[in-house]
Structures are given as structure tokens and as C-alpha cells.
Design an enzyme around this catalytic site. Structure first.
Site, mmCIF file in Angstrom:
data_model
loop_
_atom_site.group_PDB
_atom_site.id
_atom_site.type_symbol
_atom_site.label_atom_id
_atom_site.label_comp_id
_atom_site.label_asym_id
_atom_site.label_seq_id
_atom_site.Cartn_x
_atom_site.Cartn_y
_atom_site.Cartn_z
ATOM 1 N N HIS A 1 13.863 -32.993 -24.036
ATOM 2 C CA HIS A 1 12.580 -32.285 -24.049
ATOM 3 C C HIS A 1 12.437 -31.574 -22.702
ATOM 4 O O HIS A 1 11.623 -31.960 -21.870
ATOM 5 C CB HIS A 1 11.467 -33.325 -24.265
ATOM 6 C CG HIS A 1 10.122 -32.750 -24.546
ATOM 7 N ND1 HIS A 1 8.960 -33.445 -24.309
ATOM 8 C CD2 HIS A 1 9.741 -31.563 -25.063
ATOM 9 C CE1 HIS A 1 7.921 -32.706 -24.668
ATOM 10 N NE2 HIS A 1 8.360 -31.559 -25.118
ATOM 11 N N CYS B 1 2.032 -30.357 -19.634
ATOM 12 C CA CYS B 1 2.111 -30.506 -18.177
ATOM 13 C C CYS B 1 2.564 -29.197 -17.550
ATOM 14 O O CYS B 1 3.021 -29.174 -16.419
ATOM 15 C CB CYS B 1 3.079 -31.611 -17.795
ATOM 16 S SG CYS B 1 2.416 -33.251 -18.015
ATOM 17 N N LYS C 1 10.719 -30.166 -33.095
ATOM 18 C CA LYS C 1 10.735 -31.561 -32.637
ATOM 19 C C LYS C 1 11.592 -32.447 -33.555
ATOM 20 O O LYS C 1 12.291 -33.336 -33.084
ATOM 21 C CB LYS C 1 9.309 -32.103 -32.576
ATOM 22 C CG LYS C 1 8.358 -31.291 -31.699
ATOM 23 C CD LYS C 1 8.797 -31.243 -30.274
ATOM 24 C CE LYS C 1 7.726 -30.624 -29.396
ATOM 25 N NZ LYS C 1 8.157 -30.564 -27.998
ATOM 26 N N TYR D 1 0.952 -28.222 -39.187
ATOM 27 C CA TYR D 1 0.998 -28.016 -37.735
ATOM 28 C C TYR D 1 2.444 -27.917 -37.224
ATOM 29 O O TYR D 1 3.314 -28.694 -37.650
ATOM 30 C CB TYR D 1 0.261 -29.160 -37.008
ATOM 31 C CG TYR D 1 0.440 -29.057 -35.515
ATOM 32 C CD1 TYR D 1 -0.292 -28.103 -34.788
ATOM 33 C CD2 TYR D 1 1.374 -29.825 -34.839
ATOM 34 C CE1 TYR D 1 -0.091 -27.955 -33.428
ATOM 35 C CE2 TYR D 1 1.578 -29.685 -33.470
ATOM 36 C CZ TYR D 1 0.845 -28.746 -32.776
ATOM 37 O OH TYR D 1 1.045 -28.586 -31.430
ATOM 38 N N ASP E 1 11.018 -25.566 -23.886
ATOM 39 C CA ASP E 1 10.667 -26.863 -24.479
ATOM 40 C C ASP E 1 11.860 -27.798 -24.693
ATOM 41 O O ASP E 1 11.712 -29.000 -24.529
ATOM 42 C CB ASP E 1 9.963 -26.624 -25.823
ATOM 43 C CG ASP E 1 9.201 -27.829 -26.319
ATOM 44 O OD1 ASP E 1 8.619 -28.556 -25.486
ATOM 45 O OD2 ASP E 1 9.167 -28.063 -27.546
ATOM 46 N N ARG F 1 -2.387 -22.591 -30.335
ATOM 47 C CA ARG F 1 -1.005 -22.233 -30.008
ATOM 48 C C ARG F 1 -0.702 -20.766 -30.253
ATOM 49 O O ARG F 1 -1.355 -20.119 -31.082
ATOM 50 C CB ARG F 1 -0.052 -23.059 -30.895
ATOM 51 C CG ARG F 1 -0.113 -24.552 -30.655
ATOM 52 C CD ARG F 1 0.664 -24.921 -29.430
ATOM 53 N NE ARG F 1 0.541 -26.331 -29.083
ATOM 54 C CZ ARG F 1 1.511 -27.015 -28.483
ATOM 55 N NH1 ARG F 1 2.653 -26.450 -28.187
ATOM 56 N NH2 ARG F 1 1.330 -28.262 -28.144
ATOM 57 N N SER G 1 4.108 -33.390 -22.887
ATOM 58 C CA SER G 1 3.384 -32.241 -23.449
ATOM 59 C C SER G 1 2.209 -31.836 -22.555
ATOM 60 O O SER G 1 1.517 -32.678 -22.004
ATOM 61 C CB SER G 1 2.838 -32.598 -24.826
ATOM 62 O OG SER G 1 3.885 -33.059 -25.623
ATOM 63 N N ARG H 1 0.392 -32.899 -33.361
ATOM 64 C CA ARG H 1 1.375 -33.838 -33.876
ATOM 65 C C ARG H 1 0.702 -35.171 -34.173
ATOM 66 O O ARG H 1 -0.312 -35.514 -33.566
ATOM 67 C CB ARG H 1 2.492 -34.051 -32.847
ATOM 68 C CG ARG H 1 3.442 -32.874 -32.735
ATOM 69 C CD ARG H 1 4.583 -33.144 -31.774
ATOM 70 N NE ARG H 1 4.139 -33.199 -30.399
ATOM 71 C CZ ARG H 1 3.918 -34.305 -29.712
ATOM 72 N NH1 ARG H 1 4.109 -35.483 -30.279
ATOM 73 N NH2 ARG H 1 3.517 -34.263 -28.459
HETATM 74 C C1 OXD Z 1 4.768 -30.735 -27.484
HETATM 75 C C2 OXD Z 1 5.023 -29.340 -27.868
HETATM 76 O O1 OXD Z 1 3.830 -31.351 -27.982
HETATM 77 O O2 OXD Z 1 5.936 -28.751 -27.298
HETATM 78 O O3 OXD Z 1 5.522 -31.255 -26.656
HETATM 79 O O4 OXD Z 1 4.334 -28.828 -28.746
HETATM 80 MN MN MN Z 2 7.175 -30.038 -26.138
#
Ligand code: OXD
Ligand code: MN
Length: 602
Positions: free
Chosen positions: A249, A273, A229, A220, A298, A387, A271, A92
Site C-alpha cells: 500500500h 494521510c 484493493k 464504493y 496508492d 472521491r 488511508s 470501505r
Molecule cells: C484507501 C484508499 O482507503 O486508497 O486506502 O481508498
Molecule cells: Mn489506499
């Protein structure tokens, strides 16, 4: 996956009169918009996505033919493919992501802002003629269980087959979504083009008041799969504020004890974690009879029902997870899920043409994520933000209630961050308003999910810093407003799986063992366990966290739960400074909460 009966409609683009006359939808607002965009972008043809598996197969074949996808070992990884992105388009781009509200103050210090007219003018310039020689895909999609009153609809227009294929895996897209859009007449407009993939011509623009998105120059996931998002967080958070719900989130997970009692938790972490790992947790050997159900990994949309119970749905239908680190030990369900029907992006490949990533624990990479021969001097074989995209149905632990229109009742909300020190393994906020402060104070060490420096501690309130579509001060006010609306609100907690000792070693084993902490959380919600009351919240008594069978001594547990008043005083001062940066809009109630804790720590 839902089954769709109608077949794909492929219509060659000829002229504007062709569009005006051809009814691909009976909804005028949609056909007009599609026609206008076709006029602007000049695609060779338009494809209205139907959402059938046959259609998905044609996307795959097309990409294999054009080199956008590579086939992986089909014996061991059936229907798995590899996409290599442009090396400069792997995450991102927060510095290029804007929330263009009419008034700058409404987007807040937490967002980049541009006047909407200026942003649109610039974007129209980029989009002008950008789809020549390409197919324009029109993707009607539903975020949330089809037909649920909590779900919302969108239409993404894109010139990327990769995006169309990913949207098939990540959302409920196609004919049924289109019918419902036609029925309700409302949808979020998302316009996307990969453009030239030029970082200097790359912007992700949001127009919350108009419920629209424009994204140019990136393929991406977080920038291009607009349902995720852009829609389900930035635009939805704004919608949620105006309509009285929450778009967060957060993962959603169901914890079932051996007696068959299930509690649902919604947990927010910045993100990388370990949200996906927590959402797909496998109870450790020591926890016979426990089960964990994944609802989402997510995003959670949460509404109060008529009884004042907070209920959550996962707007998504797929997982777009970080691959490195996924193995049989860390996340067996994800490891299983991605052994078939998966699109991998930017992983390495073995001599047997299998996907490979760091900590996979089997195989050896021969080709890195950029397609270069791999040698250990090259650094990472798979990109750290590589990913997988896979349907949520592939997850053996997927909850059947993830498809329930009414969602699931939430017992606890859990915030967390990646902190080497300071934050104890777990603590509970004293009440809702304190919990809002705990959420607003979330901070974490940065990771590779976004471009920028890795390992810096940054404030990431509610893990929404990159995703809140309006001024954080108003967002906190909105959170606080729930206090008056229900007496049955979930309890709020904070966890930190990442605390380290003096030698920089993790103190807590994490992964499946996190269930032990979730048990304490549930016990607190059920009033089954006492806690110590400290200025920062309720802390577990050392004997209340079950560490039986773990290599965690009482001394280590004490370190995990330790609260250093001096350090916390310093932290509270910093939180205060951060909150003050929101100026006049900062809710008084949050200031009072902060002041009370600061004083208690002095
Ligand atoms: C993030 C994702 O960056 O879920 O939070 O990809
Ligand atoms: Mn995320």
C-alpha cells in the site's frame, strides 16, 4: 491511454445454450466462468468491455440517461460528472471484508475469516438471479504496464456501469488485456454486483488460494473496483508471498534534484494521510530546479531484479483520490488533473453546477453530496470520503517511467502514520530487519476512508491492516526474507507530518515542504549526511533539515525531532503486546529486534 481498435460486442442474453456456443474469448477457462456466472446471475445482456474511449462515452451516456451520473458545468469542467452514491455506501467496509483461506490461521488475526465453502454458499445465494434486468459487464484488465512481466491480469464481472466506467479510468482494461489473458491463460476472477445496496447483504470475500474475489452489495470504489484493493493488494500480497515479491500500500514518487539525478521512493501511509498529495508534490518556491514525478499514489508492486535491485511498478492507471482538502496550494497537480475527464463521487455542487468540496477555496456549495439544499448547519457539504476518479495521464507530473515494463529502482522505503505526538518528523531504521519492525509498528489515527470511529489510534502495520491477504506474521517473515536475497536493499525510514504542539497546532507545514524531509532521506541513502544514533533509529541532526525560508524555528524543529525515551518505552511495550497477538507464527527475528530496542530504551 492505450488505444484499442476493436469495437464493443453487445450480446443479448438468451439462454445457456447461447453462451455455450458463442465464443467471446478463445480461453475456455474464461468463457466457462462467464457462462456459469451468467447462468447464476441471469443478466439481460452481456457486454465484453473493449476499453475504447467510445465505449467509455457510451457508459457515460447510459448513466446520464438513468440518473446515475449528473453532468457538471461542461465549460469549466469538461467531461466531468457527478455520481451520488447510496448514503449508506460511502466507504470501505472492513467488518464485512473477509479473507477465506482454507485454514483460518493462514488468514491470520488481521483478517475476518469464514470457511471458503460457507462463504461461497452464502455469496452464491446473494448472486442468484441478481443481474435480472441489468447488463453484465465482463472487464478484462491488466494491473501494471501492458506486457510487463511484473504485471498481472484479472477479469471483473459486474452489473454496475459506474464500476465499468471507473475501471476504464483506473486500469488498463479491454481488448489488449484480453489478448494477453488468452496468451498467458491466467487471470484473477472477480465477481461483483451492487445487489440491492443493502448493508445487511454486503460482503467482500477473498479466496487467495483460488485467486478469486466475490463482492456483493456495495458500489464504493474500494469494495467494487476489484482491481484495486481486492486484487492489487489482498490477492496480490498473497501471490507476492508465494512468488517472492511485494505488493504494498505504497505511493511511488521520483525526486529529481537540480543536477538531474532522480531517486525513487516508495512510501506507505494509512488511508487519508496524504499519500496522493505526497505522490503529486510540487517543490516549494525555495526549491528551484527540483522536480517531482508521480508514478503511483496508492499501490506499489516491487520485485528484485537480477542485480538485487528492488524495482517498483504501479499496478494502477488512474487515481481514486479523496477530494476534500484538494486545492491549488495543497495539491496543484491534482487540482488541475480533476478539472477535466473526471468522475466525482459524493461532492457538493455550486450554483454554477461546478463540483465543490471543503477547502476547495473557491465557490460556494448550494447542494450537498446527497443532493439536498445546503445550509451551513448541514455539516459537511461534500462527504469527507468523497472521491475523484481520473486517469493518471491527467496528472501534469505523471512520470513517463510509470509505463516502463521494468519499473523504477527504489532508493528508500518510507513508512508513516498520523500521530499527534511520539513519532519524530523523520528517522531511519538501522538495517532491513529493524526497518521491518518499524513498518510492523506503524500506527495512525483513524480517518473517514473506512466506516467506524474517526481519530482513534490503531495499529496499521505497513499501512496494510485492511489489505494484507494473509497472516501478518507470515507477511513479516516474507519481508524479513529479503534480507538474505540482496545486499542492495533500499534503506527504510519513518516519517510523521502530523506532530502537534501543546496547543494542538501542527508543528510542520507539510505538503510541498515535505520535500525537505525527502531530501534528508535521499542524502542518507547516498551517504551524504551524518545522523544521531538513538535506540529507535538514526535521527537527523537539527542542522541537517533545511528549514531556510520556513517559519520553523530551531526550537520547533527540535520539538519535531524530539524522542521521549519514556514515551517510546511505553510505545515499545504496546508494540510488543500487539506483536505477541500473532502467537507462534511471529518471526523470532522480529521478536529479537523488538527486544533489543526495548532494552536500549530501559
Ligand atoms: C484507501 C484508499 O482507503 O486508497 O486506502 O481508498
Ligand atoms: Mn489506499
Amino acid at each position: 491511454m492505450e488505444s484499442f481498435s476493436k469495437v464493443a460486442i453487445l450480446r443479448p442474453y438468451q439462454s445457456s445454450t447461447f453462451y455455450a456456443g458463442s465464443m467471446t474469448t478463445r480461453l475456455k477457462a474464461l468463457s466457462n466462468w462467464v457462462n456459469d456466472i451468467a447462468e447464476l446471475t441471469k443478466p439481460d445482456q452481456i457486454h465484453w468491455c473493449t476499453g475504447t474511449s467510445e465505449e467509455y462515452d457510451t457508459f457515460v451516456q447510459e448513466m446520464l440517461g438513468g440518473g446515475d451520473l449528473l453532468e457538471l458545468n461542461q465549460d469549466n469542467y469538461p467531461d466531468c460528472y457527478l455520481h451520488r452514491s447510496d448514503p449508506k455506501d460511502v466507504a470501505r467496509v472492513e467488518h464485512l471484508t473477509y479473507v477465506c483461506s482454507e485454514n483460518e490461521i493462514d488468514s491470520g488475526p488481521n483478517n475476518n475469516w469464514m470457511p471458503p465453502t460457507k462463504a461461497k454458499e452464502m455469496m452464491m445465494g446473494f448472486f442468484s438471479g441478481c443481474m435480472q434486468g441489468r447488463t453484465m459487464y465482463v472487464i478484462p484488465y491488466c494491473m501494471g504496464p501492458m506486457g510487463s512481466s511484473y504485471s498481472r491480469y484479472g477479469v471483473e464481472i459486474t452489473d454496475s456501469t459506474y464500476v465499468a466506467a471507473n475501471m476504464y479510468l483506473m486500469t488498463r482494461m479491454g481488448n489488449e488485456a484480453l489478448s494477453n489473458i488468452e496468451e498467458t491463460g491466467s487471470f484473477i476472477k472477480g465477481l461483483h454486483s451492487i445487489g440491492e445496496l443493502d448493508p445487511d447483504r454486503r460482503y467482500i470475500m477473498h479466496f487467495p488460494e483460488e485467486l478469486s474475489i466475490m463482492s456483493y452489495g456495495s458500489g464504493y470504489g474500494g469494495n467494487a473496483l476489484l482491481g484495486k484493493k481486492c486484487h492489487a493488494l489482498r490477492i496480490a500480497s498473497y501471490q507476492a508471498q508465494t512468488e517472492g515479491w511485494l505488493a504494498e500500500h505504497m505511493l511511488i514518487v521520483g525526486i529529481e534534484n537540480p543536477e538531474g539525478e532522480i531517486h525513487y521512493l516508495a512510501c506507505a501511509f494509512p488511508s487519508q494521510c496524504g499519500k496522493t498529495n505526497l505522490a503529486m508534490l510540487i517543490p516549494p518556491e525555495s526549491h528551484k530546479g527540483w522536480k517531482v514525478w508521480t508514478l503511483g499514489d496508492d499501490i506499489a508492486w516491487m520485485h528484485l531484479d537480477n542485480e538485487g535491485q528492488l524495482r517498483a511498478i504501479n499496478p494502477e492507471a488512474g487515481l481514486f483520490g479523496v477530494v476534500p482538502g484538494t486545492n491549488r496550494k495543497t495539491n496543484p497537480n491534482a487540482y488541475d488533473a480533476i478539472s477535466s475527464k473526471t468522475i466525482f463521487t459524493n461532492v457538493a455542487v455550486t450554483a454554477d453546477n461546478e463540483p465543490w468540496w471543503e477547502d476547495k477555496e473557491t465557490g460556494q456549495p448550494v447542494t450537498d453530496w446527497q443532493g439536498r439544499p445546503y445550509t451551513s448547519e448541514n455539516g459537511d457539504a461534500a462527504h469527507p470520503n468523497s472521491r475523484f476518479t481520473v486517469s493518471a495521464q491527467n496528472n501534469p507530473g505523471y512520470s513517463s517511467l510509470a509505463e516502463a515494463a521494468e519499473g523504477v529502482p527504489i532508493t528508500a522505503l518510507v513508512f508513516g502514520g498520523r500521530r499527534r505526538g511520539l513519532a519524530p518528523l523523520v528517522y531511519q531504521a538501522k538495517d532491513w530487519a529493524h526497518g521491518v519492525l518499524v513498518g510492523a509498528s506503524v500506527a495512525s489515527e483513524t480517518t473517514a476512508a473506512a466506516t467506524g470511529e474517526v481519530g482513534i489510534v490503531r495499529r496499521d502495520p505497513m499501512a496494510m491492516k485492511p489489505f494484507c491477504g494473509y497472516n501478518f506474521a507470515d507477511y513479516w517473515e516474507h519481508w524479513l526474507s529479503f534480507e538474505k536475497r540482496s545486499e542492495k536493499l533500499p534503506k527504510i525510514f519513518h516519517v510523521n507530518w502530523f506532530r502537534r504542539d501543546k496547543n494542538d497546532r501542527f508543528l510542520w507545514p507539510g505538503f510541498g515542504e515535505n520535500l525537505r524531509v525527502l531530501r534528508w532521506i535521499i542524502d542518507r541513502c547516498e551517504g551524504r549526511v551524518e545522523a544521531d544514533s538513538l535506540p529507535i533509529g538514526f535521527l537527523p541532526k537539527v542542522e541537517s533539515i533545511d528549514v531556510s525560508g520556513l517559519d520553523v524555528s530551531p526550537d520547533v524543529l527540535a520539538q519535531l525531532l524530539a524522542v521521549d525515551t519514556k514515551e517510546w518505552h511505553e510505545e515499545m511495550l504496546q508494540i510488543g503486546e500487539y506483536l505477541e497477538s500473532y502467537g507462534d507464527r511471529l518471526p523470532e527475528r522480529l521478536k529479537t529486534e523488538h527486544q533489543t530496542i526495548l532494552e536500549a530504551l530501559t
